[in-house]
Write a protein that holds these residues in place. Structure first.
Motif, PDB file in Angstrom:
ATOM      1  N   PRO A  87      38.417 -17.143 -44.458  1.00 25.52           N
ATOM      2  CA  PRO A  87      37.862 -16.215 -43.469  1.00 25.52           C
ATOM      3  C   PRO A  87      38.465 -16.401 -42.080  1.00 25.52           C
ATOM      4  N   GLU A  88      38.869 -17.644 -41.747  1.00 25.51           N
ATOM      5  CA  GLU A  88      39.403 -17.905 -40.406  1.00 25.51           C
ATOM      6  C   GLU A  88      40.803 -17.339 -40.194  1.00 25.51           C
ATOM      7  N   THR A  89      41.457 -16.872 -41.262  1.00 25.56           N
ATOM      8  CA  THR A  89      42.798 -16.300 -41.138  1.00 25.56           C
ATOM      9  C   THR A  89      42.802 -15.045 -40.268  1.00 25.56           C
ATOM     10  N   GLU A  90      41.709 -14.322 -40.268  1.00 27.83           N
ATOM     11  CA  GLU A  90      41.660 -13.046 -39.557  1.00 27.83           C
ATOM     12  C   GLU A  90      41.934 -13.191 -38.063  1.00 27.83           C
ATOM     13  N   LYS A  91      41.602 -14.351 -37.492  1.00 34.89           N
ATOM     14  CA  LYS A  91      41.837 -14.523 -36.053  1.00 34.89           C
ATOM     15  C   LYS A  91      43.312 -14.706 -35.718  1.00 34.89           C
ATOM     16  N   TYR A  92      44.143 -14.950 -36.750  1.00 37.33           N
ATOM     17  CA  TYR A  92      45.582 -15.082 -36.526  1.00 37.33           C
ATOM     18  C   TYR A  92      46.318 -13.764 -36.754  1.00 37.33           C
ATOM     19  N   ILE A  93      45.607 -12.746 -37.171  1.00 37.80           N
ATOM     20  CA  ILE A  93      46.221 -11.446 -37.440  1.00 37.80           C
ATOM     21  C   ILE A  93      45.609 -10.415 -36.502  1.00 37.80           C
ATOM     22  N   HIS A  94      46.428  -9.819 -35.662  1.00 34.51           N
ATOM     23  CA  HIS A  94      45.906  -8.931 -34.610  1.00 34.51           C
ATOM     24  C   HIS A  94      46.263  -7.469 -34.853  1.00 34.51           C
ATOM     25  N   SER A  95      46.622  -7.157 -36.097  1.00 29.91           N
ATOM     26  CA  SER A  95      47.054  -5.783 -36.382  1.00 29.91           C
ATOM     27  C   SER A  95      45.906  -4.881 -36.818  1.00 29.91           C
ATOM     28  N   GLY A  96      44.739  -5.476 -37.082  1.00 32.09           N
ATOM     29  CA  GLY A  96      43.623  -4.686 -37.587  1.00 32.09           C
ATOM     30  C   GLY A  96      43.753  -4.344 -39.057  1.00 32.09           C
ATOM     31  N   LYS A  97      44.721  -4.944 -39.738  1.00 32.21           N
ATOM     32  CA  LYS A  97      44.971  -4.622 -41.151  1.00 32.21           C
ATOM     33  C   LYS A  97      44.374  -5.643 -42.117  1.00 32.21           C
ATOM     34  N   SER A  98      43.763  -6.699 -41.614  1.00 28.06           N
ATOM     35  CA  SER A  98      43.328  -7.772 -42.499  1.00 28.06           C
ATOM     36  C   SER A  98      41.971  -7.492 -43.137  1.00 28.06           C
ATOM     37  N   GLN A  99      41.789  -8.056 -44.335  1.00 21.49           N
ATOM     38  CA  GLN A  99      40.513  -7.971 -45.029  1.00 21.49           C
ATOM     39  C   GLN A  99      40.301  -9.264 -45.808  1.00 21.49           C
ATOM     40  N   TYR A 100      39.218  -9.959 -45.517  1.00 20.66           N
ATOM     41  CA  TYR A 100      38.900 -11.207 -46.213  1.00 20.66           C
ATOM     42  C   TYR A 100      38.350 -10.889 -47.603  1.00 20.66           C
ATOM     43  N   ILE A 101      38.972 -11.491 -48.637  1.00 22.11           N
ATOM     44  CA  ILE A 101      38.467 -11.267 -49.996  1.00 22.11           C
ATOM     45  C   ILE A 101      38.128 -12.570 -50.721  1.00 22.11           C
ATOM     46  N   GLY A 102      38.623 -13.709 -50.233  1.00 24.30           N
ATOM     47  CA  GLY A 102      38.346 -14.979 -50.889  1.00 24.30           C
ATOM     48  C   GLY A 102      39.462 -15.399 -51.831  1.00 24.30           C
ATOM     49  N   SER A 103      39.160 -16.373 -52.681  1.00 23.90           N
ATOM     50  CA  SER A 103      40.180 -16.983 -53.530  1.00 23.90           C
ATOM     51  C   SER A 103      40.377 -16.209 -54.825  1.00 23.90           C
ATOM     52  N   ILE A 104      41.616 -16.244 -55.318  1.00 28.63           N
ATOM     53  CA  ILE A 104      41.975 -15.611 -56.580  1.00 28.63           C
ATOM     54  C   ILE A 104      42.211 -16.719 -57.605  1.00 28.63           C
ATOM     55  N   ILE A 105      41.449 -16.689 -58.692  1.00 26.69           N
ATOM     56  CA  ILE A 105      41.531 -17.727 -59.710  1.00 26.69           C
ATOM     57  C   ILE A 105      42.117 -17.144 -60.988  1.00 26.69           C
ATOM     58  N   ARG A 106      43.122 -17.818 -61.515  1.00 27.50           N
ATOM     59  CA  ARG A 106      43.703 -17.379 -62.777  1.00 27.50           C
ATOM     60  C   ARG A 106      42.660 -17.487 -63.896  1.00 27.50           C
ATOM     61  N   GLN A 107      42.488 -16.411 -64.639  1.00 24.83           N
ATOM     62  CA  GLN A 107      41.438 -16.345 -65.646  1.00 24.83           C
ATOM     63  C   GLN A 107      41.569 -17.454 -66.688  1.00 24.83           C
ATOM     64  N   ASN A 108      42.804 -17.802 -67.067  1.00 22.38           N
ATOM     65  CA  ASN A 108      42.970 -18.777 -68.153  1.00 22.38           C
ATOM     66  C   ASN A 108      42.504 -20.174 -67.758  1.00 22.38           C
ATOM     67  N   LEU A 109      42.420 -20.464 -66.447  1.00 22.22           N
ATOM     68  CA  LEU A 109      41.968 -21.789 -66.029  1.00 22.22           C
ATOM     69  C   LEU A 109      40.504 -22.030 -66.367  1.00 22.22           C
ATOM     70  N   LYS A 110      39.759 -20.956 -66.575  1.00 22.14           N
ATOM     71  CA  LYS A 110      38.327 -21.076 -66.856  1.00 22.14           C
ATOM     72  C   LYS A 110      38.056 -21.436 -68.314  1.00 22.14           C
ATOM     73  N   ASN A 111      39.091 -21.429 -69.139  1.00 18.91           N
ATOM     74  CA  ASN A 111      38.900 -21.613 -70.578  1.00 18.91           C
ATOM     75  C   ASN A 111      39.544 -22.892 -71.091  1.00 18.91           C
ATOM     76  N   GLY A 112      39.598 -23.911 -70.262  1.00 13.27           N
ATOM     77  CA  GLY A 112      40.227 -25.163 -70.675  1.00 13.27           C
ATOM     78  C   GLY A 112      39.459 -25.862 -71.783  1.00 13.27           C
ATOM     79  N   ASN A 113      40.194 -26.490 -72.695  1.00 12.84           N
ATOM     80  CA  ASN A 113      39.614 -27.203 -73.825  1.00 12.84           C
ATOM     81  C   ASN A 113      39.942 -28.693 -73.675  1.00 12.84           C
ATOM     82  N   ALA A 114      38.924 -29.498 -73.429  1.00 10.13           N
ATOM     83  CA  ALA A 114      39.133 -30.921 -73.165  1.00 10.13           C
ATOM     84  C   ALA A 114      39.733 -31.643 -74.366  1.00 10.13           C
ATOM     85  N   ILE A 115      39.315 -31.264 -75.561  1.00  5.14           N
ATOM     86  CA  ILE A 115      39.856 -31.909 -76.763  1.00  5.14           C
ATOM     87  C   ILE A 115      41.356 -31.661 -76.865  1.00  5.14           C
ATOM     88  N   GLN A 116      41.757 -30.401 -76.600  1.00  9.37           N
ATOM     89  CA  GLN A 116      43.177 -30.070 -76.627  1.00  9.37           C
ATOM     90  C   GLN A 116      43.927 -30.772 -75.501  1.00  9.37           C
TER      91      GLN A 116
END
Length: 357
Positions: free
Chosen positions: A147-176
């Protein structure tokens, strides 16, 4: 007529991982997906594994903030890349371009602007990188992770959306994961990552202290291209230059992490609630973005931060022990963060900004 999107970004895994998270949705939704990257960068290696994506190579040059005689030849390479991108985009006629940053992205963004194609740009770090800064006048919108990135951008074009997580990371198998590393259950696992290019200082510090660390941990060490030490063959220590499809399984078995402070990686650790010891790239080796990333996480109690120059000290090993013993404190702070996956929000935004044909 099918909708079409062009992705760009490269130079490191961090400049490709968000694209890898987005691409499957667009393919599934019936879009034609193309990618513009460098001839020999890691982005070509990663994207070549996706049969549905057509890859275009362009000339790239490094953009520097300091004087270097290579700036002269690299400027020529950049302008060559702009011309190549312009021709590719003019022929391809995409509805939208998505840029993740890195040196290869600026020519593509400018080529898109010249063709009047909407460009959505994504910035992972607290402060925009040089390529993204230069691209700002030519993009439709820039999406931010902090969220603090917006103060470094003065073009009025920024939009905070948060983190992007790769879907496959959510399906890890500990045994494997245990099987892949040749580890046993019941003994904690320390994951060490230095980024796709590796970190000589982290690698050296871990290897110099293997005897002490292996008494407590099994260690999976992602050490970077060309940085494996084949002379080390000890039980409980597994080295990889890079892990791709097995990474979710390796994450699943990891109890704590020692890592550089690239934004994409640390948000993935946060999402998976992995206590972190972050070693940001020093100011002399970077623009200082990882230092700001690490400090942001430290303030919120997600990690312990060690400066690169302090890795050679004996306290480094004690810190690893301490973070492990107090891992519940870090995990509890990460639970309170209520991190949500902004992937769907970003997908909707890209499609909303695309122009109809």
């Amino acid at each position: 007529m099918r909708n079409k999107i062009i992705f760009t970004g490269g130079g490191s895994t961090g400049h490709v991982s968000v694209n890898l998270a987005l691409i499957p949705d667009f393919i599934e939704d019936g879009w034609t997906v193309e990618y513009i990257g460098s001839k020999n960068g890691i982005e070509k290696q990663l994207i070549s594994n996706i049969n549905e994506v057509k890859y275009f190579s362009i000339s790239t040059g490094k953009l520097r903030r300091y004087f270097d005689w290579n700036n002269i030849t690299d400027i020529v390479k950049v302008f060559t890349g702009v011309f190549q991108s312009y021709l590719i985009i003019r022929k391809s006629k995409p509805n939208v371009i998505f840029s993740k940053g890195g040196f290869v992205s600026f020519p593509v963004v400018l080529g898109g602007w010249l063709n009047r194609v909407p460009v959505v740009l994504h910035e992972s770090d607290v402060t925009p990188g040089l390529a993204n800064k230069l691209a700002l006048p030519f993009v439709t919108i820039i999406c931010t992770t902090f969220p603090e990135t917006e103060k470094y951008i003065h073009s009025g074009k920024s939009q905070y959306i948060g983190s992007i997580i790769r879907q496959n990371l959510k399906n890890g198998n500990a045994i494997q994961g245990l099987k892949y590393c040749g580890f046993v259950s019941g003994k904690p696992v320390l994951l060490v990552m230095g980024g796709s290019l590796g970190s000589q200082s982290i690698n050296l510090s871990i290897r110099n202290n293997l005897g002490k660390l292996l008494k407590k941990f099994q260690i999976v060490h992602i050490c970077g291209k060309g940085q494996k030490d084949t002379s080390i063959r000890v039980k409980g220590y597994k080295q990889f230059e890079y892990i791709e499809k097995e990474l979710p399984d390796v994450m699943a078995i990891s109890n704590i992490v020692v890592s550089r402070a690239g934004a994409n990686s640390i948000f993935e650790f946060l999402f998976l609630q992995k206590p972190m010891i972050l070693v940001p790239l020093p100011q002399k080796s970077s623009r200082g973005d990882q230092i700001l990333n690490a400090e942001s996480f430290k303030k919120r109690g997600f990690c312990y931060v060690i400066q690169d120059k302090d890795l050679c000290k004996s306290d480094f090993i004690n810190t690893i022990y301490d973070v492990y013993e107090n891992r519940a404190k870090y995990t509890e702070n990460m639970k309170k963060a209520c991190v949500t996956d902004a992937l769907n929000e970003l997908i909707k935004l890209i499609k909303a900004k695309s122009k109809s044909k």
